[in-house]
Design an enzyme around this catalytic site. Sequence first.
Site, PDB file in Angstrom:
ATOM      1  CG  ASN A 208     -16.443  56.241  17.058  1.00  0.00           C
ATOM      2  OD1 ASN A 208     -15.549  56.076  17.881  1.00  0.00           O
ATOM      3  ND2 ASN A 208     -16.214  56.765  15.859  1.00  0.00           N
ATOM      4  CG  ASP A 277     -17.849  54.120   8.098  1.00  0.00           C
ATOM      5  OD1 ASP A 277     -16.663  54.266   7.748  1.00  0.00           O
ATOM      6  OD2 ASP A 277     -18.266  53.130   8.740  1.00  0.00           O
TER       7      ASP A 277
HETATM    8  O1  C5P Z   1     -14.453  49.608   6.800  1.00  0.00           O
HETATM    9  P1  C5P Z   1     -14.149  49.853   8.232  1.00  0.00           P
HETATM   10  O2  C5P Z   1     -14.567  51.203   8.717  1.00  0.00           O
HETATM   11  O3  C5P Z   1     -14.587  48.785   9.180  1.00  0.00           O
HETATM   12  O4  C5P Z   1     -12.532  49.797   8.260  1.00  0.00           O
HETATM   13  C1  C5P Z   1     -11.813  49.992   9.430  1.00  0.00           C
HETATM   14  C2  C5P Z   1     -10.423  50.480   9.096  1.00  0.00           C
HETATM   15  O5  C5P Z   1     -10.492  51.515   8.103  1.00  0.00           O
HETATM   16  C3  C5P Z   1      -9.761  51.100  10.318  1.00  0.00           C
HETATM   17  O6  C5P Z   1      -8.383  50.870  10.237  1.00  0.00           O
HETATM   18  C4  C5P Z   1     -10.118  52.587  10.152  1.00  0.00           C
HETATM   19  O7  C5P Z   1      -9.164  53.402  10.791  1.00  0.00           O
HETATM   20  C5  C5P Z   1     -10.113  52.772   8.640  1.00  0.00           C
HETATM   21  N1  C5P Z   1     -11.070  53.779   8.142  1.00  0.00           N
HETATM   22  C6  C5P Z   1     -10.623  54.867   7.430  1.00  0.00           C
HETATM   23  N2  C5P Z   1     -11.513  55.802   6.944  1.00  0.00           N
HETATM   24  C7  C5P Z   1     -12.828  55.651   7.138  1.00  0.00           C
HETATM   25  C8  C5P Z   1     -13.311  54.542   7.849  1.00  0.00           C
HETATM   26  C9  C5P Z   1     -12.418  53.633   8.338  1.00  0.00           C
HETATM   27  O8  C5P Z   1      -9.407  55.005   7.244  1.00  0.00           O
HETATM   28  N3  C5P Z   1     -13.654  56.571   6.672  1.00  0.00           N
END
Ligand code: C5P
Length: 401
Positions: A208, A277
Amino acid sequence: MLQGKEILLGVTGGIAAYKSVLLLRELTKYGANVNVIMTKSATEFVGSLTFQTLSGNPVTTDIFTLFASSEIGHVSLASRADLLVIAPATANIIGKIANGIADDFLTTMVMATRVPVLFAPAMNTNMWASRVVQRNISDLKEMDYNFMEPAEGELACGVVGRGKLADIDAIMDEIKALLSPNDLQGEKILISAGPTEEAIDPARCLTNRSSGKMGYNLAAVARRRGAEVILVAGPCAELENWGIKVINCKTALEMADAIDQNLDGVTSVIMAAAVADFRPAEQAAEKIKRDGNYCLELEPNPDILAGLGKRPDKPFLVGFAAETNKLFDHAQGKIKRKNLDMIVANDVTAPGAGFSVDTNIICIIDRDGQMTDFPLMSKENVAGVILDHMLKLKKKRRLLA
Ligand code: C5P
């Protein structure tokens, strides 16, 4: 942090004196008012007019001219200053100060001042390694003077070794550290930064647009404010020379593992990384050939932050929410779902916010739903307000020792 600060910049007679012009420019760029003091031999290397023009202040080279003015120069300059930095510092100036000699304006000033003094030595490798220089430095450190380690490389005399003036960025970082409050002392903060990279085949990956700048700035500012910092970062090529020790990783699984293995004694985790993700369900051993349509199957990565939120010994957790719509609703949902203490939300589509740029526009939401908006700021200043907010919440909840 440097805005309105009074800095005294001592320049002594080494070939690296020209680099202190660059240091002066950096200091003034961040709003400091700099008064330059040159030793007589420094003026043989760089003209005082250069420093005078760039600082906008008269340059002091002679102790006697000052006594002709109404104020006693060294006393008034020394009492107004916030910090004195000597760059480059020769073996001669180090030796004089270590032995209480005050025979010119700079040495007199060092003795007259009560503000922090930072030496950035630069000299020939053998001089640097000599027992007398090392003894003088160790005596001065004992008396609470601060030192930068010179860098290694090819010196002006052609020798390769240690003795080059430290990097200007590293000197700036140390100056900021000396001017910062030590309010994060006792905190051990794990910060994640940058993107992750999930291989599709040996040539391609899913990643990304995160540059890592937010996480690196958080690490630099937290360290300056006295915290012990562990930085876990995905690939951020641009930032490799920041002088911050980094645990490097590529994939989300590697990042989860690196975080898990470094949690011992950690009081807070700030997840600034943009973790992928999903990852390809399978990684092709050979480069995938263009051969009609291709369907890439993805499987979910673990949510590292949500995993930390489930731990019984959960540290204080700060998450990030990069959104493109319904900022508040999404961010608040994440606080609950991931059991966070606060979340830093930003609309990545707003000009000046989000990925790759040096600035950001954030709002901080805590678990009571309280929301604080901040204007457009540099990522360095954003790091400062995030850490301020974290401290404020910890104090409120009596989470500090
Ligand atoms: O759910 P989302 O990806 O938007 O959440 C963002 C937060 O979750 C950020 O602080 C990111 O570092 C963390 N995150 C994580 N593991 C993932 C995806 C996001 O710790 N697989």
